[in-house]
Design a protein around this motif. Structure first.
Motif, PDB file in Angstrom:
ATOM      1  N   HIS A 153     -36.562 -50.471 102.343  1.00 46.94           N
ATOM      2  CA  HIS A 153     -35.689 -50.275 103.495  1.00 46.94           C
ATOM      3  C   HIS A 153     -36.368 -49.397 104.541  1.00 46.94           C
ATOM      4  O   HIS A 153     -36.991 -48.385 104.210  1.00 46.94           O
ATOM      5  CB  HIS A 153     -34.367 -49.622 103.074  1.00 46.94           C
ATOM      6  N   SER A 154     -36.229 -49.805 105.785  1.00 48.29           N
ATOM      7  CA  SER A 154     -36.718 -49.013 106.911  1.00 48.29           C
ATOM      8  C   SER A 154     -35.528 -48.400 107.633  1.00 48.29           C
ATOM      9  O   SER A 154     -34.396 -48.872 107.505  1.00 48.29           O
ATOM     10  CB  SER A 154     -37.532 -49.881 107.876  1.00 48.29           C
ATOM     11  N   PHE A 155     -35.799 -47.347 108.394  1.00 41.08           N
ATOM     12  CA  PHE A 155     -34.744 -46.647 109.122  1.00 41.08           C
ATOM     13  C   PHE A 155     -35.005 -46.777 110.615  1.00 41.08           C
ATOM     14  O   PHE A 155     -36.070 -46.408 111.097  1.00 41.08           O
ATOM     15  CB  PHE A 155     -34.712 -45.171 108.709  1.00 41.08           C
ATOM     16  N   ASP A 156     -34.054 -47.335 111.349  1.00 37.26           N
ATOM     17  CA  ASP A 156     -34.245 -47.575 112.783  1.00 37.26           C
ATOM     18  C   ASP A 156     -33.698 -46.457 113.661  1.00 37.26           C
ATOM     19  O   ASP A 156     -33.598 -46.601 114.880  1.00 37.26           O
ATOM     20  CB  ASP A 156     -33.600 -48.910 113.187  1.00 37.26           C
ATOM     21  N   GLY A 157     -33.353 -45.329 113.042  1.00 37.35           N
ATOM     22  CA  GLY A 157     -32.780 -44.218 113.786  1.00 37.35           C
ATOM     23  C   GLY A 157     -31.278 -44.131 113.654  1.00 37.35           C
ATOM     24  O   GLY A 157     -30.677 -43.090 113.936  1.00 37.35           O
ATOM     25  N   LYS A 158     -30.677 -45.224 113.204  1.00 33.63           N
ATOM     26  CA  LYS A 158     -29.229 -45.260 113.052  1.00 33.63           C
ATOM     27  C   LYS A 158     -28.806 -45.667 111.647  1.00 33.63           C
ATOM     28  O   LYS A 158     -27.853 -45.131 111.104  1.00 33.63           O
ATOM     29  CB  LYS A 158     -28.611 -46.213 114.082  1.00 33.63           C
ATOM     30  N   LYS A 159     -29.509 -46.635 111.085  1.00 31.91           N
ATOM     31  CA  LYS A 159     -29.135 -47.114 109.763  1.00 31.91           C
ATOM     32  C   LYS A 159     -30.359 -47.632 109.020  1.00 31.91           C
ATOM     33  O   LYS A 159     -31.410 -47.897 109.614  1.00 31.91           O
ATOM     34  CB  LYS A 159     -28.078 -48.214 109.870  1.00 31.91           C
ATOM     35  N   TRP A 205     -45.319 -54.032 118.785  1.00 30.16           N
ATOM     36  CA  TRP A 205     -45.507 -55.102 117.815  1.00 30.16           C
ATOM     37  C   TRP A 205     -44.182 -55.758 117.441  1.00 30.16           C
ATOM     38  O   TRP A 205     -43.142 -55.092 117.387  1.00 30.16           O
ATOM     39  CB  TRP A 205     -46.153 -54.567 116.530  1.00 30.16           C
ATOM     40  N   GLU A 206     -44.224 -57.036 117.170  1.00 31.37           N
ATOM     41  CA  GLU A 206     -43.056 -57.681 116.590  1.00 31.37           C
ATOM     42  C   GLU A 206     -42.795 -57.114 115.196  1.00 31.37           C
ATOM     43  O   GLU A 206     -41.646 -57.033 114.752  1.00 31.37           O
ATOM     44  CB  GLU A 206     -43.259 -59.197 116.527  1.00 31.37           C
ATOM     45  N   TYR A 207     -43.848 -56.731 114.510  1.00 32.86           N
ATOM     46  CA  TYR A 207     -43.736 -56.061 113.219  1.00 32.86           C
ATOM     47  C   TYR A 207     -43.257 -54.633 113.431  1.00 32.86           C
ATOM     48  O   TYR A 207     -43.906 -53.838 114.119  1.00 32.86           O
ATOM     49  CB  TYR A 207     -45.108 -56.050 112.529  1.00 32.86           C
ATOM     50  N   GLN A 208     -42.095 -54.285 112.851  1.00 33.96           N
ATOM     51  CA  GLN A 208     -41.557 -52.939 112.997  1.00 33.96           C
ATOM     52  C   GLN A 208     -41.151 -52.321 111.662  1.00 33.96           C
ATOM     53  O   GLN A 208     -40.406 -51.345 111.626  1.00 33.96           O
ATOM     54  CB  GLN A 208     -40.349 -52.971 113.948  1.00 33.96           C
ATOM     55  N   ASP A 209     -41.623 -52.889 110.541  1.00 36.79           N
ATOM     56  CA  ASP A 209     -41.289 -52.319 109.242  1.00 36.79           C
ATOM     57  C   ASP A 209     -41.861 -50.913 109.099  1.00 36.79           C
ATOM     58  O   ASP A 209     -41.282 -50.055 108.426  1.00 36.79           O
ATOM     59  CB  ASP A 209     -41.826 -53.202 108.116  1.00 36.79           C
ATOM     60  N   MET A 210     -43.013 -50.683 109.696  1.00 34.69           N
ATOM     61  CA  MET A 210     -43.587 -49.348 109.795  1.00 34.69           C
ATOM     62  C   MET A 210     -43.869 -49.101 111.269  1.00 34.69           C
ATOM     63  O   MET A 210     -44.154 -50.029 112.028  1.00 34.69           O
ATOM     64  CB  MET A 210     -44.878 -49.226 108.964  1.00 34.69           C
ATOM     65  N   LYS A 211     -43.785 -47.837 111.677  1.00 29.59           N
ATOM     66  CA  LYS A 211     -43.971 -47.493 113.088  1.00 29.59           C
ATOM     67  C   LYS A 211     -45.466 -47.484 113.409  1.00 29.59           C
ATOM     68  O   LYS A 211     -46.181 -46.564 113.037  1.00 29.59           O
ATOM     69  CB  LYS A 211     -43.343 -46.139 113.390  1.00 29.59           C
ATOM     70  N   ALA A 212     -45.929 -48.528 114.104  1.00 33.06           N
ATOM     71  CA  ALA A 212     -47.372 -48.671 114.294  1.00 33.06           C
ATOM     72  C   ALA A 212     -47.744 -49.170 115.691  1.00 33.06           C
ATOM     73  O   ALA A 212     -48.817 -49.733 115.881  1.00 33.06           O
ATOM     74  CB  ALA A 212     -47.934 -49.631 113.247  1.00 33.06           C
TER      75      ALA A 212
END
Length: 554
Positions: A246-252, A496-503
């Motif tokens: 699970h990743s965290f987008d700042g809200k959930k 990036w379209e990839y956002q599972d990790m902040k890169a």
């Protein structure tokens, strides 16, 4: 400047693991008393209180072994915010870099079998292996693959495997090292790497005649009866209760959907999981820890041997010294630290400590052993930033079992730290994207940038016009693609379209006298970027003009 940025990334990553490791170690020391003074029910109460106090926690599993027995192993929370199935002691988690110890054990087994020696040269088994100069190539031995002392920089080449789903093959990895610039002299300094463990996995395969995955499964997992552990995600995917990252987008917290095995390009293209591919349950990891604490012996009355005491000692011998940075806030003393073969080694309040952490997108693990106390703890979780939880119980147990009168409410302190971290966010990224927004009306001559660029080890990327926007596309790492927004000068920020990790990253263009881009340098937008996104190691040179690209596509 490059070294400052690199050191900042190292410090951030190490700080995360130092906090997690410190907390878990206190749990370890506490558990010496726990087994005599606390019941599993009391431990459950402490764990559940911690989970309920801290935010952003989905699933969690812990195992404790002491004096040759499993004294506590249990799962908490759920495997996914979507599926909501309870985590159990048998739920497999991605253990990431804790897989490295399995790779070193696999090679130790081959040493036991007389098929290799630790000092053997890599090129004697993999002739195409080539480092950055002839001396290093000709003297690079099997132990050098495991000890992070190659002379290359932190995480060199990790963009081949981060993010997952790339099309790089093991053959690409074997020939990539010649293109990197060393940052230190060979065998003089610790710099963590992943790719050399992939080489170790390939060496295991060539010597044994089996894939690394098959060898680990047949020679380690099955003998130890690790029935809910797997040497690859492909195999773990079949387990109905597998933990979801699970990743965290700042809200959930959001579930990170892993691809189905038939879409896993890395395995189809002959890449192995020797650096971080194992999935294992807490229950099974207890069996793994017991085998190490018993110096390779296992089974009824310890009648079977996985590897000898001699090999255990070799894996737990310091091969690469590390700078010792004692935390003055810690009540425990430590005087040395180093890296063995797949393990971090140090002293802790007079005891020898063996440990390793693992981190992938939205999932982390921690294994720590105190051999003199016959004590081991494994902590697994599937939530981004859950390192707080991994160790919070340790501080609570410290007061409870060691009768320390610190006067600190560990739950409240950790809650405050978590809230502060959430409020701070990522100031680097916020500043960059604010400037991008402020400059959104700046006119850019897109034709000066469009074209195909190539790096010696990463391969080709393309800068193209996509619906009126500049777009960055990697040929061999399909998830590294995204919109390029003008930042300033000749620098663009890539979302990036990839956002599972902040890169997210900067693309910094060098222009010729006519204003035409000839070269791209890159670096992460944020100082908090994971070091495995080693954009700074790329040197992308133009190989095709935009007109040639258009003609080629026709």
């Amino acid at each position: 400047m490059k070294n400052i940025e690199r050191n900042n990334r190292i410090k951030i990553r190490i700080d995360y693991f130092k906090i997690t490791a410190l907390f878990v170690l206190i749990l370890l020391m506490s558990s010496v008393r726990v087994t005599a003074q606390m019941t599993p029910k009391q431990i459950d109460s402490i764990v559940n209180k911690a989970i309920n106090t801290l935010d952003n926690t989905v699933g969690f599993a812990i195992g404790v072994v002491k004096d040759g027995k499993i004294v506590h192993v249990k799962g908490y929370g759920v495997n996914s915010v979507d599926l909501k199935e309870a985590v159990t002691a048998d739920t497999p988690f991605g253990i990431a870099s804790n897989s490295k110890a399995f790779t070193s054990a696999a090679l130790a087994i081959l040493v036991e079998q007389g098929k290799i020696k630790w000092e053997d040269r890599v090129i004697d088994y993999i002739p195409e292996f080539k480092m950055y100069n002839d001396y290093v190539t000709n003297n690079f031995n099997i132990q050098d693959l495991l000890t992070h002392r190659s002379g290359l920089g932190l995480g060199a080449g990790d963009l081949m495997i981060f993010p997952d789903g790339s099309d790089f093959t093991i053959n690409d990895v074997l020939t990539a090292f010649q293109h990197f610039e060393p940052t230190t002299a060979f065998r003089t300094k610790f710099d963590y790497d992943n790719l050399l463990y992939l080489v170790a996995g390939e060496l295991t395969a060539r010597v044994s005649g089996k894939t690394w995955e098959t060898f680990v499964d047949e020679e380690i997992l099955k003998p130890l009866e690790m029935h809910n552990s797997y040497a690859s995600y492909d195999a773990a995917f079949k387990n109905d209760n597998i933990a979801v990252a699970h990743s965290f987008d700042g809200k959930k917290l959001n579930a990170i959907q892993n691809p189905k095995p038939d879409l896993n390009a890395n395995l189809k293209q002959n890449m192995n999981g020797a650096a971080g591919g194992i999935w294992a349950s807490a229950n099974d990891m207890c069996k793994w820890m017991l085998a190490h604490l018993h110096e390779g012996k296992y089974g009824a009355n310890l009648g079977k041997t996985l590897f000898s005491k001699q090999q255990q000692q070799e894996m737990w011998r310091v091969h690469t010294a590390m700078n010792k940075q004692s935390d003055p806030r810690s009540p425990f003393k430590s005087h040395f630290s180093g890296y063995g073969l797949g393990w971090f080694l140090s002293d802790f309040n007079g005891f020898f400590k063996v440990e390793h952490s693992g981190l992938i997108a939205g999932m982390s693990s921690e294994v720590t052993l105190i051999p003199e106390l016959e004590l081991g703890v494994v902590v697994l979780n599937n939530s981004e930033g859950a390192g707080f939880l991994n160790g919070l119980m340790g501080f609570i147990l410290l007061e409870e079992y060691l009768k320390l009168e610190t006067g600190i409410n560990w739950l409240e302190m950790a809650k405050g730290m978590q809230q502060q971290e959430g409020q701070m966010g990522d100031p680097d990224s916020e500043k960059v994207w604010a400037e991008v927004e402020a400059n959104k009306n700046v006119k850019v001559s897109k034709d000066n940038y469009i074209g195909i660029y190539e790096d010696d080890w990463f391969g080709k990327v393309e800068v193209l016009d996509k619906n009126g926007d500049l777009w960055f596309k990697s040929y061999k790492s399909p998830r590294l693609n995204g919109k390029m927004a003008f930042y300033n000068g000749n620098t663009f920020a890539i979302k990036w379209e990839y956002q599972d990790m902040k890169a997210d990253a900067f693309a910094i263009f060098s222009l010729d006298e006519n204003g035409k881009a000839q070269n791209i340098k890159m670096k992460g937008v944020s100082r908090f970027i994971d070091f495995s996104f080693d954009f700074q190691d790329l040197d992308l040179k133009r190989v095709l003009e935009n007109t040639q690209v258009a003609h080629r596509k026709r």
